[in-house]
Write a protein that holds these residues in place. Sequence first.
Motif, PDB file in Angstrom:
ATOM      1  N   ALA A  86       0.701  -1.210   0.040  1.00 20.22           N
ATOM      2  CA  ALA A  86      -0.087   0.077   0.140  1.00 20.22           C
ATOM      3  C   ALA A  86       0.763   1.278   0.031  1.00 20.22           C
ATOM      4  O   ALA A  86       0.529   2.178  -0.664  1.00 20.22           O
ATOM      5  CB  ALA A  86      -1.010   0.139   1.109  1.00 20.22           C
ATOM      6  N   PHE A  87       1.897   1.137   0.815  1.00 20.78           N
ATOM      7  CA  PHE A  87       2.841   2.348   0.719  1.00 20.78           C
ATOM      8  C   PHE A  87       3.608   2.771  -0.480  1.00 20.78           C
ATOM      9  O   PHE A  87       3.366   3.718  -0.853  1.00 20.78           O
ATOM     10  CB  PHE A  87       3.768   2.064   2.024  1.00 20.78           C
ATOM     11  CG  PHE A  87       5.024   3.076   1.957  1.00 20.78           C
ATOM     12  CD1 PHE A  87       4.600   4.329   2.730  1.00 20.78           C
ATOM     13  CD2 PHE A  87       6.400   3.105   1.553  1.00 20.78           C
ATOM     14  CE1 PHE A  87       5.616   5.204   2.933  1.00 20.78           C
ATOM     15  CE2 PHE A  87       7.362   3.861   1.849  1.00 20.78           C
ATOM     16  CZ  PHE A  87       7.016   5.058   2.370  1.00 20.78           C
ATOM     17  N   SER A 137       3.809   5.704  -5.631  1.00 23.76           N
ATOM     18  CA  SER A 137       3.923   5.497  -7.125  1.00 23.76           C
ATOM     19  C   SER A 137       2.688   6.445  -7.807  1.00 23.76           C
ATOM     20  O   SER A 137       2.908   7.173  -8.776  1.00 23.76           O
ATOM     21  CB  SER A 137       3.636   4.181  -7.472  1.00 23.76           C
ATOM     22  OG  SER A 137       3.516   4.018  -8.907  1.00 23.76           O
ATOM     23  N   ASN A 138       1.671   6.520  -7.123  1.00 23.92           N
ATOM     24  CA  ASN A 138       0.552   7.262  -7.418  1.00 23.92           C
ATOM     25  C   ASN A 138       0.676   8.605  -7.350  1.00 23.92           C
ATOM     26  O   ASN A 138      -0.058   9.617  -8.073  1.00 23.92           O
ATOM     27  CB  ASN A 138      -1.005   6.763  -6.907  1.00 23.92           C
ATOM     28  CG  ASN A 138      -1.386   5.505  -7.255  1.00 23.92           C
ATOM     29  OD1 ASN A 138      -1.001   4.950  -8.473  1.00 23.92           O
ATOM     30  ND2 ASN A 138      -1.886   4.810  -6.573  1.00 23.92           N
TER      31      ASN A 138
END
Length: 115
Positions: A28-29, A34-35
């Motif tokens: 998730a991190f 990345s997003n």
Amino acid sequence: MLGSEYMPASPELLSALATAAEAAHRKAFDNTLSNAQLQPDTHAHLVDGTPLRAITGLIHLYRIDLLIMGSIGRSGLDRLVIGNTAEQLFNEVNCSVLVVKPPGFVSPIHPSDSP
């Protein structure tokens, strides 16, 4: 948890669950970073511990002057205004803190409500 009579799980199961949780948090991190399309020189840290301990530790380690943090205010009057972790940090850090609420956040407390 390992020494608790109320936790019937084996140490092996608890270890496997902890490893799986850590992998899920890491994924998730990494996806969030990345997003976010951050600059190449951005420093990002996934730290084990409570938010208060992790944040104060990094502030001291890197001599941070300004902490910018998001706050979503899930429940309770204090969290509707600033946020529980942010409230706790004010008493623990010597740097400036900028708390950012999510887009569309409207405080339930209005200046006209004050006595």
